[in-house]
Scaffold this motif. Sequence first.
Motif, PDB file in Angstrom:
ATOM      1  N   LEU A 110       3.303   1.225  -3.721  1.00 17.28           N
ATOM      2  CA  LEU A 110       2.659   1.106  -5.028  1.00 17.28           C
ATOM      3  C   LEU A 110       1.591   2.179  -5.208  1.00 17.28           C
ATOM      4  O   LEU A 110       0.828   2.478  -4.297  1.00 17.28           O
ATOM      5  N   GLU A 157       0.820  -1.210   0.000  1.00 20.24           N
ATOM      6  CA  GLU A 157       0.000   0.000   0.000  1.00 20.24           C
ATOM      7  C   GLU A 157       0.852   1.257   0.000  1.00 20.24           C
ATOM      8  O   GLU A 157       0.448   2.285  -0.520  1.00 20.24           O
ATOM      9  N   GLN A 166      -1.306   2.862  -8.165  1.00 17.18           N
ATOM     10  CA  GLN A 166      -1.970   2.369  -9.367  1.00 17.18           C
ATOM     11  C   GLN A 166      -1.220   1.176  -9.959  1.00 17.18           C
ATOM     12  O   GLN A 166      -1.057   1.067 -11.173  1.00 17.18           O
ATOM     13  N   GLY A 167      -0.716   0.314  -9.083  1.00 20.37           N
ATOM     14  CA  GLY A 167      -0.056  -0.909  -9.518  1.00 20.37           C
ATOM     15  C   GLY A 167       1.385  -0.776  -9.941  1.00 20.37           C
ATOM     16  O   GLY A 167       2.011  -1.747 -10.324  1.00 20.37           O
ATOM     17  N   ALA A 168       1.933   0.415  -9.858  1.00 19.55           N
ATOM     18  CA  ALA A 168       3.326   0.634 -10.261  1.00 19.55           C
ATOM     19  C   ALA A 168       4.142   1.089  -9.055  1.00 19.55           C
ATOM     20  O   ALA A 168       3.639   1.778  -8.176  1.00 19.55           O
TER      21      ALA A 168
END
Length: 106
Positions: free
Chosen positions: A59, A56, A61-63
């Motif tokens: 990262l 959390e 937005q997944g990057a």
Amino acid sequence: MSALEIWITIAGLTAVTFVTRNFFIAFGDALRLPPRVQHALRYAPACALAALIVPEVVLQQGALALNFGNDRLAAALAAIAVMLATRSMLATMATGVAAYLALQWV
């Protein structure tokens, strides 16, 4: 899947969960873990918490976001600094939340 297969799956998962969670309660006196394993198990809660929190924090937005624009990372670093300095859980949580809210507001 038919209804019967679903109920069999639920019953099987229930049995596996029950056995794995109650194994040490039922056989705790008869089963002795080596001291090295007992020592390692003391770190399990901290490792589990880190495994939940770190994704959390680092990262977005997944990057991977290890930059100055990551407010969560900055707040986590402030909280870590307070924890190392004071060893106070309340001060750590208050600092982390306050830092995150301040960074969101700015």
